[in-house]
Design an enzyme around this catalytic site. Structure first.
Site, PDB file in Angstrom:
ATOM      1  N   HIS A 140      10.526   5.784 -13.519  1.00  0.00           N
ATOM      2  CA  HIS A 140      11.068   6.813 -14.412  1.00  0.00           C
ATOM      3  C   HIS A 140      12.053   7.700 -13.646  1.00  0.00           C
ATOM      4  O   HIS A 140      13.165   7.977 -14.121  1.00  0.00           O
ATOM      5  CB  HIS A 140       9.908   7.633 -14.975  1.00  0.00           C
ATOM      6  CG  HIS A 140      10.308   8.876 -15.701  1.00  0.00           C
ATOM      7  ND1 HIS A 140      10.305   8.979 -17.084  1.00  0.00           N
ATOM      8  CD2 HIS A 140      10.730  10.098 -15.246  1.00  0.00           C
ATOM      9  CE1 HIS A 140      10.710  10.191 -17.437  1.00  0.00           C
ATOM     10  NE2 HIS A 140      10.964  10.892 -16.339  1.00  0.00           N
ATOM     11  N   GLU A 141      11.659   8.157 -12.474  1.00  0.00           N
ATOM     12  CA  GLU A 141      12.519   9.060 -11.699  1.00  0.00           C
ATOM     13  C   GLU A 141      13.767   8.347 -11.192  1.00  0.00           C
ATOM     14  O   GLU A 141      14.863   8.920 -11.175  1.00  0.00           O
ATOM     15  CB  GLU A 141      11.729   9.645 -10.516  1.00  0.00           C
ATOM     16  CG  GLU A 141      10.580  10.550 -10.925  1.00  0.00           C
ATOM     17  CD  GLU A 141      11.017  11.706 -11.803  1.00  0.00           C
ATOM     18  OE1 GLU A 141      12.180  12.151 -11.679  1.00  0.00           O
ATOM     19  OE2 GLU A 141      10.209  12.159 -12.630  1.00  0.00           O
ATOM     20  N   HIS A 144      16.430   8.307 -13.762  1.00  0.00           N
ATOM     21  CA  HIS A 144      17.221   9.545 -13.783  1.00  0.00           C
ATOM     22  C   HIS A 144      18.357   9.472 -12.762  1.00  0.00           C
ATOM     23  O   HIS A 144      19.485   9.894 -13.027  1.00  0.00           O
ATOM     24  CB  HIS A 144      16.337  10.748 -13.462  1.00  0.00           C
ATOM     25  CG  HIS A 144      15.485  11.204 -14.602  1.00  0.00           C
ATOM     26  ND1 HIS A 144      15.959  11.353 -15.887  1.00  0.00           N
ATOM     27  CD2 HIS A 144      14.165  11.573 -14.652  1.00  0.00           C
ATOM     28  CE1 HIS A 144      14.992  11.785 -16.678  1.00  0.00           C
ATOM     29  NE2 HIS A 144      13.891  11.919 -15.956  1.00  0.00           N
ATOM     30  N   GLU A 215      14.587  12.298 -21.153  1.00  0.00           N
ATOM     31  CA  GLU A 215      13.236  11.906 -20.740  1.00  0.00           C
ATOM     32  C   GLU A 215      12.785  10.627 -21.443  1.00  0.00           C
ATOM     33  O   GLU A 215      12.176   9.743 -20.834  1.00  0.00           O
ATOM     34  CB  GLU A 215      12.247  13.038 -21.013  1.00  0.00           C
ATOM     35  CG  GLU A 215      12.418  14.260 -20.132  1.00  0.00           C
ATOM     36  CD  GLU A 215      12.251  13.944 -18.657  1.00  0.00           C
ATOM     37  OE1 GLU A 215      11.414  13.078 -18.313  1.00  0.00           O
ATOM     38  OE2 GLU A 215      12.978  14.542 -17.847  1.00  0.00           O
TER      39      GLU A 215
END
Length: 299
Positions: A140-141, A144, A215
């Site tokens: 997930h990070e 980003h 997100e």
């Protein structure tokens, strides 16, 4: 730089529309200031300076604020191993790796591009998550990072900074003259104050909407990269549930960084209004991950 993180046209289109509305709001705001005869150059220069500092130093600022420190592969071999694997899968450069000594279970990524990126996890999340759950969070990070979300959110916040500065400018300077050559009407300072407050409120809502879309996009891209959306869902559920056991004082210290975090830190008594500010509701995130699991033919 390209990566193998999956894109989402629906979420991307929403982010584009939100950025367009922010830009339109900025143009209208500047037009109103000019029509009022305000010399906003000083405010724009100051706001632009703040934007550049935030843009170029976001990695250092975030690490300093969170008390994070970079760690070597020898200091954190398991963490580096997970990130090495994910970066190979995503075909992207490896970011710097950091750990913050905090019991609040969370993680964040920052940096204006892939070369300047850093991924930081807290000791709290390292203690609580299984390796496959932590991998989902790191994916997930890294999404980003790949999608340059920090740069996008920094630029998106520019209008709010300008509006906030204009509000102070109107309050603390001599913008007290009246329109219509002083023959009645509202003082210019009051008009600027009202317009600035309105612009700030609208830009606040738009940037928070953009944050929520970002997100959801990171959840989706990370789950598709690992092909294990259930691992990310498990991590989300565990982290959110464990927030209730963290001391309120620690959560309040962490709350200013919610926009950075994998999951928002919510102190006791906090309503969904705070969750609305930076992240989509947990139920919405879990629903999306469940749908991805179905698409992949997994439970």
């Amino acid at each position: 730089m390209r990566s193998r993180f999956a894109s989402d046209r629906g979420l991307t289109s929403r982010m584009v529309v939100t950025m367009f509305l922010l830009g339109l709001l900025y143009v209208v705001f500047v037009g109103v200031l000019i029509s009022l005869g305000v010399r906003a150059l000083t405010v724009l220069v100051v706001a632009g300076g703040l934007l550049l500092v935030q843009y170029f130093l976001s990695d250092r600022i975030a690490l300093f604020a969170m008390g994070g420190r970079e760690v070597s592969p020898q200091e954190a071999p398991e963490l580096h191993g997970l990130i090495d694997r994910l970066c190979a899968l995503a075909d992207m450069p490896k970011p710097r790796v950091a750990i913050a000594d905090s019991d609040v279970p969370n993680a964040f990524a920052t940096g204006r591009n892939q070369k300047k990126a850093v991924v930081c996890v807290t000791t709290g999340i390292l203690r609580r998550l299984e390796p496959h759950e932590l991998e989902g969070v790191l994916a997930h990070e890294l999404s980003h990072v790949a999608h340059r979300d920090v740069a996008v959110m920094t630029i998106a916040s520019f209008l709010g900074i300008v509006a906030g500065l204009m509000t102070r400018f109107a309050l603390y300077t001599g913008l007290g003259g009246r329109r219509n050559n002083g023959q009645g009407g509202l003082p210019i300072g009051v008009i600027i104050l009202l317009v600035s407050v309105l612009v700030y409120a609208v830009s606040f809502l738009l940037t928070r909407a953009l944050s929520r879309y970002r997100e959801l996009a990171a959840d989706r891209a990370g789950a598709l990269l690992t092909q294990r959306p259930s691992a990310l869902a498990s991590a989300l559920t565990k982290v959110t549930g464990d927030m209730a056991r963290i001391p309120t004082r620690d959560l309040r210290e962490a709350e200013p960084f919610n926009a950075f975090f994998f999951a928002p830190a919510l102190a006791k008594g906090t309503t969904l209004a705070t969750l609305f500010a930076t992240h989509p509701p947990l139920e919405r995130r879990l629903e999306q991950l469940a749908n991805i699991s179905k698409q992949l033919g997994r439970g």
